[in-house]
Design an enzyme around this catalytic site. Structure first.
Site, mmCIF file in Angstrom:
data_model
loop_
_atom_site.group_PDB
_atom_site.id
_atom_site.type_symbol
_atom_site.label_atom_id
_atom_site.label_comp_id
_atom_site.label_asym_id
_atom_site.label_seq_id
_atom_site.Cartn_x
_atom_site.Cartn_y
_atom_site.Cartn_z
ATOM 1 N N ASN A 45 4.547 -10.213 -7.282
ATOM 2 C CA ASN A 45 4.290 -10.553 -5.880
ATOM 3 C C ASN A 45 4.239 -12.070 -5.688
ATOM 4 O OD1 ASN A 45 3.886 -7.795 -5.112
ATOM 5 N ND2 ASN A 45 1.943 -7.893 -6.194
ATOM 6 N N HIS A 101 -2.622 0.374 2.880
ATOM 7 C CA HIS A 101 -2.841 0.178 1.447
ATOM 8 C C HIS A 101 -4.112 0.905 0.982
ATOM 9 C CE1 HIS A 101 -4.034 -2.311 -2.135
ATOM 10 N NE2 HIS A 101 -2.733 -2.201 -2.359
ATOM 11 N N GLU A 126 -1.005 -3.098 8.526
ATOM 12 C CA GLU A 126 -0.534 -4.197 7.670
ATOM 13 C C GLU A 126 0.562 -4.920 8.440
ATOM 14 O OE1 GLU A 126 0.576 -3.023 3.637
ATOM 15 O OE2 GLU A 126 -0.927 -1.448 3.740
ATOM 16 N N SER A 181 3.430 -2.623 2.285
ATOM 17 C CA SER A 181 3.734 -2.921 0.887
ATOM 18 C C SER A 181 4.740 -1.967 0.274
ATOM 19 C CB SER A 181 2.443 -2.936 0.066
ATOM 20 O OG SER A 181 1.716 -1.761 0.277
ATOM 21 N N ASP A 207 -3.874 -6.590 7.882
ATOM 22 C CA ASP A 207 -3.806 -6.994 6.483
ATOM 23 C C ASP A 207 -2.505 -7.775 6.296
ATOM 24 O OD1 ASP A 207 -3.365 -7.184 3.751
ATOM 25 O OD2 ASP A 207 -4.312 -5.269 3.302
ATOM 26 N N HIS A 236 1.157 -9.199 2.584
ATOM 27 C CA HIS A 236 2.573 -9.482 2.348
ATOM 28 C C HIS A 236 3.176 -10.361 3.448
ATOM 29 C CE1 HIS A 236 2.538 -6.562 -0.931
ATOM 30 N NE2 HIS A 236 1.697 -5.899 -0.148
ATOM 31 N N LYS A 249 -0.730 -13.124 -3.955
ATOM 32 C CA LYS A 249 0.708 -12.834 -3.859
ATOM 33 C C LYS A 249 1.439 -14.154 -3.566
ATOM 34 C CE LYS A 249 -0.289 -8.069 -2.486
ATOM 35 N NZ LYS A 249 -0.330 -7.445 -3.806
HETATM 36 C C1 LIG Z 1 -1.482 -4.538 1.551
HETATM 37 C C2 LIG Z 1 -2.413 -4.968 0.457
HETATM 38 N N1 LIG Z 1 -3.692 -5.202 0.753
HETATM 39 C C3 LIG Z 1 -4.577 -5.576 -0.197
HETATM 40 C C4 LIG Z 1 -4.187 -5.747 -1.496
HETATM 41 C C5 LIG Z 1 -5.209 -6.123 -2.528
HETATM 42 O O1 LIG Z 1 -5.155 -7.470 -2.852
HETATM 43 P P1 LIG Z 1 -5.730 -8.002 -4.241
HETATM 44 O O2 LIG Z 1 -4.680 -7.732 -5.258
HETATM 45 O O3 LIG Z 1 -5.996 -9.443 -4.014
HETATM 46 O O4 LIG Z 1 -6.985 -7.233 -4.516
HETATM 47 C C6 LIG Z 1 -2.860 -5.543 -1.854
HETATM 48 C C7 LIG Z 1 -2.418 -5.752 -3.258
HETATM 49 O O5 LIG Z 1 -1.748 -4.988 -3.847
HETATM 50 C C8 LIG Z 1 -1.944 -5.131 -0.841
HETATM 51 O O6 LIG Z 1 -0.652 -4.898 -1.138
#
Ligand SMILES: Cc1ncc(COP(=O)(O)O)c(C=O)c1O
Length: 394
Positions: free
Chosen positions: A51, A137, A179, A183, A208, A211, A242
Site C-alpha cells: 500500500n 473495511h 470509504e 479497498s 475513511d 486509500h 499506506k
Molecule cells: C479502508 C481501511 N481502513 C482502515 C485500515 C486500517 O489501517 P491500519 O493498517 O493503519 O490499521 C485499512 C488498512 O488495511 C483500510 O484499508
C-alpha cells in the site's frame, strides 16, 4: 489432544480445503535492506502488492525525520497520550494532517484500525443510528459492532437505500460510514451526494480516507477534492501506513470532536501513544504530499497502465482489482507471479464473499510507466484464463 487443539487442527483443514490459507512468510524483495553493492540479485522484484502508493516508506526524508525523532524522544511514547505519552511530534503530525486535508483538528492514533474503533465507539450508543456501506473495511465493521449502536448496512453505493434508512430513523442522531476509495473494488464513493444527504437528515458523515489521502485530490484526499474540507458534518479517518509510508492512524474533524475523542475513545485512551519515529515520518510525508501533487498524478497514470494492460475498467485510486473467481485460483496466480518477480495481492474470503476472489494490483508513484507496463503484461498473461473462469461463474 485437547478440545482446543483438535478444533485448531480442524479449522486449519477447512481453510486449506477452501484455498484461503494466509501466511506471514517474508516475500522476497518486498522490503528490507537494499542488496549489498556489487551483489547481483536474481531478478528485480516489482511489488504491486503493498500500500506504499507513493514509495514514501523508503524515502530518505522520511527516514531522516524518523531518525531525528528517535534521537530526540527515544523509540517509544512510553504511556498513553492522556498520561505522559503526548510528545511535541504528535502535535506536529496533527498540524500537518490538518494542513494537508484542510481540517480544523486532528487526533493521531496508533493505527488506522484504532482510529476507526475510536471514532465510531465514541460517537455510537443507543441514541445513534449507524449506517454503513456494506463494503466497509473490517475495522469499520468491528467498530460498529463495538459501538453499542443500532447498526444497518446499506447496499454498496446505493444512496436511494441510504436516503430511505435516514428518513425512517427514530434515533436522535445518525452516523453514515463510507470509504472514499474502497479497498477491495477500488471504486469511489459519491461523497458530494452522500454529504448532501447527511446534511438534509442532520447526520454525521464519517469518511475513511485510508486509500484516498495521498492519492485523490492531488494527494489532499477525496473529501478535499469534493469541496467538503472543514464541513462540520464530515469527519475523516485515515491511516498513516499506506500513501504516507509510516504507521499509525488519525481522525480529522472539528475541535469539539477531537475533545470528545480524547475523553471517550477507548482505543485512544487505553493505548500507548503513536511511536515518535512513525509520527515524525508521517508528518514529513504530509509535507511532501502537499508540496508534490505530481506524486498523486503518477499513481493515477500508472493505475491507468495497470487497468488497460489487464483489461479491466480503471478504478478510482491506486488499487486495481481483477476478479479471478475461486480463492485457490487467486492464491495460485499470486504464487506464479511471485516466482516471476512480481508481487500482487489477493483478496479472498473473508475479505470478499466466496466466488469473487480478486487479484489486487496497486499502482505506485515510484515505478516508471515502463516498469508498470512490464509488470502488468506479466500479470495479464497469467490472468487471462482466470478472468474467463470468473466471468463464467458470475
Ligand atoms: C479502508 C481501511 N481502513 C482502515 C485500515 C486500517 O489501517 P491500519 O493498517 O493503519 O490499521 C485499512 C488498512 O488495511 C483500510 O484499508
Amino acid at each position: 489432544m485437547g478440545a482446543m487443539q483438535r478444533w485448531l487442527e480442524d479449522q486449519a483443514r477447512v481453510r486449506s480445503r477452501r484455498g484461503i490459507v494466509r501466511h506471514t512468510a517474508v516475500r522476497t524483495g518486498a522490503a528490507g535492506p537494499a542488496p549489498e553493492a556489487g551483489r547481483r540479485t536474481a531478478r528485480p522484484v516489482l511489488d504491486l502488492a503493498s500500500n506504499d502508493y507513493l514509495g514514501l516508506s523508503t524515502e530518505p526524508r522520511l527516514k531522516a525525520a524518523a531518525a531525528r525523532a528517535i534521537d530526540r524522544y527515544g523509540t517509544g511514547a512510553r504511556a498513553s497520550r492522556v498520561v505522559t505519552g503526548t510528545l511535541p511530534v504528535h502535535g506536529e503530525l496533527e498540524a500537518e494532517l490538518c494542513r494537508l486535508a484542510g481540517q480544523p483538528a486532528a487526533l493521531a492514533f496508533s493505527s488506522g484500525y484504532a482510529a476507526n474503533l475510536g471514532v465510531l465507539t465514541a460517537l455510537g450508543g443507543p441514541g445513534t443510528l449507524l449506517l454503513s456501506d456494506e463494503h466497509s473495511h473490517a475495522s469499520l465493521i468491528d467498530a460498529a459492532r463495538l459501538s453499542r449502536s443500532p447498526v444497518q448496512a446499506f447496499p454498496h453505493g446505493d444512496l436511494a437505500a441510504l436516503h430511505a434508512m435516514l428518513a425512517a430513523r427514530t434515533q436522535p442522531r445518525a452516523v453514515v460510514v463510507v470509504e472514499s476509495i474502497y479497498s477491495v473494488l477500488g471504486d469511489a464513493a459519491d461523497l458530494a451526494e452522500t454529504a448532501r444527504l447527511c446534511a438534509e437528515h442532520d447526520a454525521l458523515l464519517v469518511v475513511d480516507e485510508a486509500h484516498g489521502i495521498g492519492v485523490a485530490g492531488g494527494g489532499r484526499g477525496a473529501v478535499h477534492a469534493a469541496g467538503l474540507a472543514g464541513a462540520e458534518h464530515v469527519v475523516i479517518t485515515a491511516t498513516l501506513s499506506k500513501a504516507l509510508g509510516a504507521q499509525g492512524g488519525a481522525v480529522l474533524g472539528s475541535l469539539a470532536l477531537r475533545g470528545h475523542l480524547v475523553n471517550t475513545a477507548r482505543s485512544f485512551i487505553f493505548d500507548t501513544g503513536l511511536a515518535p519515529a512513525a509520527a515524525a515520518a508521517a508528518a514529513e510525508a504530509c509535507r511532501i504530499v502537499a508540496a508534490e501533487p505530481q506524486l498523486a498524478g503518477r499513481v493515477l497514470s500508472n493505475a491507468a497502465v495497470l487497468a488497460q494492460t489487464c483489461g479491466v475498467a480503471q478504478a478510482a485510486g491506486a488499487v486495481q482489482s481483477v476478479p479471478v473467481g475461486r480463492p485457490g485460483r487467486a492464491a495460485a496466480i499470486a504464487e506464479e507471479l511471485e516466482a516471476e518477480g512480481v508481487l500482487v495481492g489477493c483478496f479472498r474470503p473473508p475479505s470478499v464473499p466466496d466466488g469473487i476472489s480478486r487479484v489486487r494490483l496497486t499502482a505506485r508513484a515510484d515505478l516508471t510507466a515502463a516498469q508498470t507496463r512490464r509488470a502488468a503484461e506479466l500479470v495479464a498473461s497469467r490472468l487471462a484464463p482466470a478472468v474467463q473462469t470468473a466471468q463464467a461463474i458470475r
